[in-house]
Write a protein that holds these residues in place. Structure first.
Motif, mmCIF file in Angstrom:
data_model
loop_
_atom_site.group_PDB
_atom_site.id
_atom_site.type_symbol
_atom_site.label_atom_id
_atom_site.label_comp_id
_atom_site.label_asym_id
_atom_site.label_seq_id
_atom_site.Cartn_x
_atom_site.Cartn_y
_atom_site.Cartn_z
ATOM 1 N N ASN A 226 0.866 -1.180 0.000
ATOM 2 C CA ASN A 226 0.000 0.000 0.000
ATOM 3 C C ASN A 226 0.896 1.222 0.000
ATOM 4 O O ASN A 226 1.831 1.310 0.797
ATOM 5 C CB ASN A 226 -0.903 0.009 1.231
ATOM 6 C CG ASN A 226 -1.905 -1.107 1.194
ATOM 7 O OD1 ASN A 226 -2.559 -1.324 0.181
ATOM 8 N ND2 ASN A 226 -2.021 -1.844 2.282
ATOM 9 N N LEU A 227 0.603 2.156 -0.880
ATOM 10 C CA LEU A 227 1.439 3.330 -1.069
ATOM 11 C C LEU A 227 0.579 4.579 -1.029
ATOM 12 O O LEU A 227 -0.476 4.636 -1.677
ATOM 13 C CB LEU A 227 2.154 3.224 -2.424
ATOM 14 C CG LEU A 227 2.959 4.413 -2.909
ATOM 15 C CD1 LEU A 227 4.203 4.583 -2.046
ATOM 16 C CD2 LEU A 227 3.356 4.224 -4.357
ATOM 17 N N GLY B 20 -1.263 1.099 -14.571
ATOM 18 C CA GLY B 20 -1.492 -0.344 -14.610
ATOM 19 C C GLY B 20 -1.317 -0.999 -13.256
ATOM 20 O O GLY B 20 -1.938 -2.016 -12.954
ATOM 21 N N VAL B 21 -0.484 -0.416 -12.426
ATOM 22 C CA VAL B 21 -0.242 -0.950 -11.094
ATOM 23 C C VAL B 21 -1.402 -0.605 -10.158
ATOM 24 O O VAL B 21 -1.717 -1.362 -9.245
ATOM 25 C CB VAL B 21 1.102 -0.409 -10.543
ATOM 26 C CG1 VAL B 21 1.342 -0.828 -9.118
ATOM 27 C CG2 VAL B 21 2.253 -0.849 -11.431
ATOM 28 N N VAL B 22 -2.061 0.536 -10.410
ATOM 29 C CA VAL B 22 -3.155 0.993 -9.542
ATOM 30 C C VAL B 22 -4.238 -0.066 -9.394
ATOM 31 O O VAL B 22 -4.777 -0.256 -8.309
ATOM 32 C CB VAL B 22 -3.756 2.323 -10.068
ATOM 33 C CG1 VAL B 22 -5.040 2.670 -9.353
ATOM 34 C CG2 VAL B 22 -2.757 3.456 -9.912
ATOM 35 N N GLY B 23 -4.539 -0.806 -10.431
ATOM 36 C CA GLY B 23 -5.631 -1.770 -10.368
ATOM 37 C C GLY B 23 -5.248 -3.164 -9.913
ATOM 38 O O GLY B 23 -6.100 -4.052 -9.860
ATOM 39 N N MET B 24 -3.999 -3.380 -9.547
ATOM 40 C CA MET B 24 -3.563 -4.724 -9.157
ATOM 41 C C MET B 24 -4.108 -5.103 -7.776
ATOM 42 O O MET B 24 -4.234 -4.258 -6.896
ATOM 43 C CB MET B 24 -2.037 -4.809 -9.154
ATOM 44 C CG MET B 24 -1.415 -4.691 -10.528
ATOM 45 S SD MET B 24 0.395 -4.669 -10.492
ATOM 46 C CE MET B 24 0.748 -6.267 -9.771
ATOM 47 N N ILE C 210 -3.170 8.816 -3.727
ATOM 48 C CA ILE C 210 -2.454 10.066 -4.003
ATOM 49 C C ILE C 210 -3.162 11.193 -3.271
ATOM 50 O O ILE C 210 -4.385 11.334 -3.363
ATOM 51 C CB ILE C 210 -2.409 10.352 -5.519
ATOM 52 C CG1 ILE C 210 -1.657 9.221 -6.233
ATOM 53 C CG2 ILE C 210 -1.755 11.709 -5.789
ATOM 54 C CD1 ILE C 210 -1.671 9.321 -7.736
ATOM 55 N N LEU C 211 -2.381 11.979 -2.548
ATOM 56 C CA LEU C 211 -2.899 13.180 -1.897
ATOM 57 C C LEU C 211 -2.817 14.307 -2.925
ATOM 58 O O LEU C 211 -1.722 14.787 -3.229
ATOM 59 C CB LEU C 211 -2.068 13.526 -0.667
ATOM 60 C CG LEU C 211 -2.149 12.509 0.465
ATOM 61 C CD1 LEU C 211 -0.925 12.565 1.343
ATOM 62 C CD2 LEU C 211 -3.405 12.757 1.260
ATOM 63 N N ALA D 88 -6.736 11.096 0.593
ATOM 64 C CA ALA D 88 -6.164 10.598 -0.663
ATOM 65 C C ALA D 88 -7.256 10.149 -1.635
ATOM 66 O O ALA D 88 -8.385 9.866 -1.239
ATOM 67 C CB ALA D 88 -5.217 9.431 -0.371
ATOM 68 N N VAL D 89 -6.890 10.101 -2.904
ATOM 69 C CA VAL D 89 -7.761 9.524 -3.932
ATOM 70 C C VAL D 89 -7.152 8.193 -4.358
ATOM 71 O O VAL D 89 -5.933 8.019 -4.345
ATOM 72 C CB VAL D 89 -7.946 10.472 -5.146
ATOM 73 C CG1 VAL D 89 -8.679 11.742 -4.729
ATOM 74 C CG2 VAL D 89 -6.618 10.814 -5.805
ATOM 75 N N PHE D 90 -7.998 7.256 -4.724
ATOM 76 C CA PHE D 90 -7.580 5.906 -5.083
ATOM 77 C C PHE D 90 -8.238 5.521 -6.401
ATOM 78 O O PHE D 90 -9.135 6.206 -6.884
ATOM 79 C CB PHE D 90 -7.995 4.913 -3.987
ATOM 80 C CG PHE D 90 -7.340 5.156 -2.662
ATOM 81 C CD1 PHE D 90 -6.166 4.503 -2.334
ATOM 82 C CD2 PHE D 90 -7.875 6.047 -1.748
ATOM 83 C CE1 PHE D 90 -5.542 4.729 -1.119
ATOM 84 C CE2 PHE D 90 -7.271 6.280 -0.526
ATOM 85 C CZ PHE D 90 -6.099 5.613 -0.206
ATOM 86 N N GLY D 91 -7.834 4.402 -6.969
ATOM 87 C CA GLY D 91 -8.486 3.837 -8.151
ATOM 88 C C GLY D 91 -8.486 4.786 -9.337
ATOM 89 O O GLY D 91 -7.465 5.391 -9.680
ATOM 90 N N ALA D 92 -9.666 4.935 -9.953
ATOM 91 C CA ALA D 92 -9.798 5.765 -11.155
ATOM 92 C C ALA D 92 -9.419 7.221 -10.880
ATOM 93 O O ALA D 92 -8.837 7.889 -11.742
ATOM 94 C CB ALA D 92 -11.214 5.673 -11.706
ATOM 95 N N ASP D 93 -9.723 7.720 -9.688
ATOM 96 C CA ASP D 93 -9.358 9.108 -9.362
ATOM 97 C C ASP D 93 -7.835 9.262 -9.287
ATOM 98 O O ASP D 93 -7.285 10.272 -9.740
ATOM 99 C CB ASP D 93 -9.994 9.538 -8.036
ATOM 100 C CG ASP D 93 -11.510 9.661 -8.134
ATOM 101 O OD1 ASP D 93 -12.027 9.904 -9.247
ATOM 102 O OD2 ASP D 93 -12.170 9.503 -7.093
#
Length: 163
Positions: free
Chosen positions: A15-16, A42-46, A53-54, A107-112
């Motif tokens: 987790n980053l 591509g790594v975001v969806g693994m 990301i803030l 933070a925003v995750f995934g598609a955002d």
């Protein structure tokens, strides 16, 4: 490449969290961050990786501090310019867990997160065009330090957790 193999191991998760400014910083030739930003979506969806990301325009509940890593809820490694601190006492681990959780709320995750990455990626190599930043934010305007192949770029304002 060996480090990237860890991303595909079942049973482990990375987790980053990082501030968007990390993506904008130019501490090496533009081809390097361009390649990294091409790979990152591509790594975001693994299943084995979580990236948050803030955004530059996020209201931060705490000031950004040193980067740190939490390993299996048993160790926190805090990075500084001149040293690493290895903390294994329960109080320090609990403190860094609270810091992590607090920043994760902003933070925003995934598609955002992918949209933030794409916005930064579009800016590389095209400095003649206006940069599409969030309202009220300005692009970094500083002279980056000279890059050297012997210098190891560091990620300021990044936190990661491996378990």
């Amino acid at each position: 490449m060996k480090r990237q193999e860890r991303l595909y191991r079942p049973g482990k998760r990375l987790n980053l969290l990082m501030h968007e400014s990390v993506l904008w910083a130019r501490i090496c030739p533009s081809e390097v961050p361009a390649a990294q930003l091409d790979r990152l979506p591509g790594v975001v969806g693994m299943d084995t990786v979580g990236i948050g990301i803030l955004p530059l325009d996020a209201n931060l509940p705490l000031p950004l501090g040193n980067s740190f890593c939490m390993l299996d809820k048993r160790l926190v490694v805090v990075e500084d310019r001149h040293a690493e601190l290895w903390l294994d006492d329960a109080e320090a681990i609990a403190l860094h867990r609270r810091v992590w959780d607090t920043f994760a709320e902003s933070a925003v995750f995934g598609a955002d997160a992918q949209q933030v990455i794409a916005r930064v990626r579009r800016s590389i190599g095209d400095r003649e065009q206006p940069i599409d930043l969030p309202r009220g934010c300005t692009a970094p305007s500083y002279d980056a330090p000279a890059w050297s192949p012997n210098r190891s770029p560091t990620t300021s304002h990044g936190m990661y957790e491996l378990h």
